[in-house]
Design a protein around this motif. Structure first.
Motif, PDB file in Angstrom:
ATOM      1  N   ALA A  27      14.087  -3.848   9.563  1.00 19.56           N
ATOM      2  CA  ALA A  27      14.984  -2.994   8.783  1.00 19.56           C
ATOM      3  C   ALA A  27      14.237  -2.072   7.821  1.00 19.56           C
ATOM      4  O   ALA A  27      14.525  -2.016   6.638  1.00 19.56           O
ATOM      5  CB  ALA A  27      15.995  -3.842   8.028  1.00 19.56           C
ATOM      6  N   GLY A  28      13.245  -1.365   8.330  1.00 21.35           N
ATOM      7  CA  GLY A  28      12.520  -0.417   7.502  1.00 21.35           C
ATOM      8  C   GLY A  28      11.469  -1.016   6.586  1.00 21.35           C
ATOM      9  O   GLY A  28      10.838  -0.326   5.811  1.00 21.35           O
ATOM     10  N   THR A  29      11.280  -2.310   6.673  1.00 20.56           N
ATOM     11  CA  THR A  29      10.265  -2.986   5.865  1.00 20.56           C
ATOM     12  C   THR A  29       9.123  -3.405   6.772  1.00 20.56           C
ATOM     13  O   THR A  29       9.351  -3.867   7.884  1.00 20.56           O
ATOM     14  CB  THR A  29      10.856  -4.237   5.181  1.00 20.56           C
ATOM     15  OG1 THR A  29      11.946  -3.821   4.363  1.00 20.56           O
ATOM     16  CG2 THR A  29       9.824  -4.939   4.329  1.00 20.56           C
ATOM     17  N   ARG A  30       7.905  -3.232   6.272  1.00 24.00           N
ATOM     18  CA  ARG A  30       6.728  -3.608   7.044  1.00 24.00           C
ATOM     19  C   ARG A  30       5.886  -4.553   6.209  1.00 24.00           C
ATOM     20  O   ARG A  30       5.614  -4.287   5.049  1.00 24.00           O
ATOM     21  CB  ARG A  30       5.924  -2.372   7.392  1.00 24.00           C
ATOM     22  CG  ARG A  30       4.743  -2.659   8.274  1.00 24.00           C
ATOM     23  CD  ARG A  30       4.029  -1.390   8.609  1.00 24.00           C
ATOM     24  NE  ARG A  30       2.701  -1.497   8.031  1.00 24.00           N
ATOM     25  CZ  ARG A  30       1.861  -0.519   7.915  1.00 24.00           C
ATOM     26  NH1 ARG A  30       2.203   0.685   8.269  1.00 24.00           N
ATOM     27  NH2 ARG A  30       0.673  -0.711   7.409  1.00 24.00           N
ATOM     28  N   LEU A  31       5.485  -5.681   6.788  1.00 23.74           N
ATOM     29  CA  LEU A  31       4.610  -6.641   6.132  1.00 23.74           C
ATOM     30  C   LEU A  31       3.408  -6.858   7.031  1.00 23.74           C
ATOM     31  O   LEU A  31       3.556  -7.199   8.196  1.00 23.74           O
ATOM     32  CB  LEU A  31       5.325  -7.981   5.900  1.00 23.74           C
ATOM     33  CG  LEU A  31       4.451  -9.124   5.386  1.00 23.74           C
ATOM     34  CD1 LEU A  31       3.960  -8.828   3.978  1.00 23.74           C
ATOM     35  CD2 LEU A  31       5.222 -10.421   5.423  1.00 23.74           C
ATOM     36  N   ARG A  32       2.231  -6.637   6.471  1.00 26.56           N
ATOM     37  CA  ARG A  32       0.995  -6.867   7.220  1.00 26.56           C
ATOM     38  C   ARG A  32       0.194  -7.922   6.477  1.00 26.56           C
ATOM     39  O   ARG A  32      -0.080  -7.788   5.292  1.00 26.56           O
ATOM     40  CB  ARG A  32       0.182  -5.594   7.336  1.00 26.56           C
ATOM     41  CG  ARG A  32      -1.065  -5.807   8.140  1.00 26.56           C
ATOM     42  CD  ARG A  32      -1.877  -4.552   8.289  1.00 26.56           C
ATOM     43  NE  ARG A  32      -3.116  -4.942   8.940  1.00 26.56           N
ATOM     44  CZ  ARG A  32      -3.694  -4.275   9.886  1.00 26.56           C
ATOM     45  NH1 ARG A  32      -3.180  -3.158  10.303  1.00 26.56           N
ATOM     46  NH2 ARG A  32      -4.815  -4.716  10.425  1.00 26.56           N
TER      47      ARG A  32
END
Length: 139
Positions: A27-32
């Motif tokens: 939903a438009g969030t990115r976690l790396r």
């Protein structure tokens, strides 16, 4: 929403599987999450988990976010964080600057700064070891 413990568990599983990074999109969030195979020196200090502290107990304080490390808030006149400095539990110890906003990282326990693991102006990421506190004996 993920917290530090969730992210740490994912990083441990990545290491166990021999993976170095994972990137999650939702939903438009990115976690790396990128794991380090060899932790920096001093990063293995035991974490205090509500146990009584002895004068020899060390608590490792890690970054709670991303930003540029500031050893003192630029709008305040207190001395920058240094080895030997006494900190009270909950007192702001260092600051993360991101887009002109300063977020404090508080001392989790009463103690004296035993070791600084970063320098003024270092770029830090989530979970990076910042400094260690030597517990103050409770009387």
């Amino acid at each position: 929403m993920m917290n530090h413990a969730d992210i740490s568990r994912i990083a441990e599983q990545l290491r166990a599987c021999g993976m170095q990074a994972i990137e999650l999109h939702s939903a438009g969030t990115r976690l790396r999450i990128v794991t380090r195979q060899h932790a920096p020196q001093g990063a293995q200090a035991p974490l205090a988990q509500g146990l009584p502290l002895s004068p020899e107990a060390l608590t490792l304080v890690r970054s709670s976010g991303l930003g540029v490390l500031r050893l003192r808030h630029p709008a305040q006149s207190q001395a920058p964080l240094a080895v030997g400095m006494r900190l009270d539990k909950g007192a702001p110890a260092v600051y993360l600057e991101s887009r002109g906003i300063f977020k404090s990282i508080a001392a989790p326990v009463d103690g004296d700064v035993a070791e600084l693991l970063v320098a003024e102006g270092d770029k830090v990421d989530f979970g990076r070891p910042l400094f260690t506190l030597r517990g103050v004996a409770q009387s």
